[in-house]
Design an enzyme around this catalytic site. Structure first.
Site, short mmCIF file in Angstrom:
data_model
loop_
_atom_site.label_atom_id
_atom_site.label_comp_id
_atom_site.label_asym_id
_atom_site.label_seq_id
_atom_site.Cartn_x
_atom_site.Cartn_y
_atom_site.Cartn_z
N SER A 105 27.60 -53.21 52.09
CA SER A 105 26.58 -52.17 52.24
C SER A 105 26.97 -51.02 51.31
O SER A 105 27.21 -51.23 50.12
CB SER A 105 26.50 -51.73 53.71
OG SER A 105 25.59 -50.68 53.90
N TYR A 133 17.14 -47.52 47.51
CA TYR A 133 18.46 -48.13 47.66
C TYR A 133 19.00 -47.94 49.07
O TYR A 133 19.45 -48.90 49.71
CB TYR A 133 19.42 -47.53 46.63
CG TYR A 133 20.83 -48.06 46.75
CD1 TYR A 133 21.12 -49.37 46.39
CD2 TYR A 133 21.86 -47.24 47.21
CE1 TYR A 133 22.42 -49.86 46.50
CE2 TYR A 133 23.15 -47.72 47.32
CZ TYR A 133 23.42 -49.04 46.96
OH TYR A 133 24.71 -49.51 47.08
N LYS A 153 20.06 -50.63 52.19
CA LYS A 153 21.39 -50.69 52.79
C LYS A 153 21.35 -50.36 54.28
O LYS A 153 22.13 -50.91 55.07
CB LYS A 153 22.35 -49.77 52.05
CG LYS A 153 22.65 -50.22 50.61
CD LYS A 153 23.20 -51.65 50.57
CE LYS A 153 23.60 -52.08 49.17
NZ LYS A 153 24.17 -53.45 49.13
#
Length: 293
Positions: free
Chosen positions: A134, A148, A152
């Site tokens: 992650s 992004y 994650k």
């Protein structure tokens, strides 16, 4: 006993260093990436220790085929490292629907594809380790992280959930949350930005790109050291669900935990007013059991 590792995104960066650390520990490794020639340049020709496989994680059939090839060569898979991914660090309104979907296709659905292909193997063995890479961006959002960080955050929720689903089969899941590591993540060959330009965001967009460019290849984290740590964690009988990698990650995640606790405490009295009059006891029991919904 030596282990068989299956590492995605292994041609460079964290993936390459994790694979090299496993090899240095005497394990065998299946290294995968979009370009097999890049893998062979990094790890030399295939041998009794290394198998390089072309794999686009966004293609489910390729993930299944890579797992079959790994089993044909080594007979089992002990450790899966879901590392393949990239960052689109554009401001949300300056990104497109296609860019958002592409970010999810690799960072989330690609991880799903590989995990779905490997889990039956680990279940049959009644043993295995999964490291899902992650980021601190899986717990903290910020400017330029709308795509992004969202992917994650998804990896975090997915990993925490399947960890409970597969624990009975001897499979342990660890979410790896790196801070800033000295890789090509911020290099023009990897990082992406939004393709739209909006005047209201021009100054912020320029500042953010300059900030990331200034960090490129100057990050604090050492990928080789992280590789060795994951080899260590793979040997632990009781590995953590989450592992913060780097002093910056420890500081940032610690700050987020403190901020969450402070906000929860500040609004607690109002939060609990939403309970139905007849469900207070049920809510307390549910909280004690650790269930959700």
């Amino acid at each position: 006993m030596s282990k068989i590792w299956f590492v995605t995104g292994a041609a460079r960066g964290l993936g390459a260093e994790i694979a090299k650390a496993a090899l240095a520990a005497g394990d065998r490794v299946v290294v995968t990436g979009r370009r097999r020639e890049a893998l062979q340049a990094a790890f030399s020709p295939d041998s009794d220790k290394v198998l390089s496989l072309s794999l686009d994680v966004t293609r489910e059939a390729e993930a299944e085929g890579a797992v079959e090839a790994a089993l044909a060569r080594f007979g089992r898979i002990d450790v899966l490292v879901n590392n393949a991914g990239y960052g689109n660090l554009g401001l949300f309104e300056e990104t497109t629907d296609a860019e958002a979907r592409a970010q999810y296709d690799t960072n989330v659905f690609g991880l799903y594809n590989v995990t779905r292909a490997v889990l039956p193997v680990l279940r049959r063995q009644r043993a295995g380790r999964i490291f899902n890479v992650s980021s601190v961006g899986g717990l903290l959002g910020g400017e330029g992280g709308s795509l992004y960080c969202a992917t994650k955050f998804a990896v975090e929720g997915f990993s925490e959930s399947i960890a409970k689903e597969v624990a009975a089969f001897g499979i342990r899941v660890t979410i790896v949350e790196p801070g800033f590591f000295r890789t090509d993540f911020l290099d023009d060959s990897s990082v992406r930005y939004g393709s739209r330009q909006i005047e209201d965001y021009a100054e912020l967009s320029s500042q953010m790109k300059a900030f990331w460019d200034g960090r490129n290849h100057a990050q604090a984290g050492d990928p080789a050291k992280l590789g060795r740590v994951l080899v260590d964690l793979a040997d632990r009988a009781d590995p953590p669900l989450r592992f913060a990698a780097g002093s910056d990650a420890v500081a940032m995640i610690g700050g987020k935990i403190a901020a969450l606790q402070a906000e929860l405490d500040a609004w607690r009295d109002l939060s609990v007013t939403t309970d139905g009059d007849d469900v207070a006891a049920q809510a307390q029991a549910q909280a004690k059991a650790g269930t959700w919904g």
